[in-house]
Design a protein around this motif. Sequence first.
Motif: not given
Length: 255
Positions: A188-199
Amino acid sequence: MLKKRIIICLDVKDGRTTKGIKFQNNIDIGDPVEMAAEYYRQGVDELVFYDIMASARGRGPILDLIARVASQVFIPFCVGGGIGTLDDIRSTILAGAEKVSLNSQAVKNPELIKQGARVFGNQCIVLGMDAAKDSQMPSGYRVYINGGRIKTELDAREWAQKAVELGAGEIVLNSIDADGTKEGYELNLTKMIAESVPVPVIASGGGGTPSHLADVLTKGKADAALIASMVHSGAYTVSSIKNELSKEGIPVRLV
């Protein structure tokens, strides 16, 4: 299609590789120079070296040890721990690192991200972020510093976005809750951050089986998976993990 990366982390304390669970009860597991050489032979894509006590003790990186590790590997090599100034970044890169991971020092001085990216390029500046569940935060996750010892008032998603705006070219996302458990990544944490940033986002904490990596690289949207316990224990080799991922249709660099 871009290949997914497998990255091994060497947590270093007092010049030795160490491993704990949820950032606690660390034990000595070997010589980082010898371990780096072995993982390079196994075909790891990148290596991350964290001096886990540098920030807590208020000192800079151990340059001679970094140089010795760098001499053994010919892949991207990232170093974190105690890097608090432009001079620290410069000396770490000159010692052989391609990237530096800014974690506690970036929280204390966010301008360091911007300065580092301007002088050395975004590709050299990695945000290391240690996060744990906290229902009081907007995203549900709070940022911690000093090896998970000190909680901050930073929300994980907001801090990730700010760091990228400042110039971070990559994020290593460490789940304190999953760290060392070998029970799977915090999807959940990983997906949220991955979808929130372009890097690119590198998932860290909880890898115990190849299926855990497959989950975080697909469901978790991570660009790379960082591992430690599962290879340090001898349960898996880099090639055995990559072969399993390849069978699942996940693009990896085979050796």
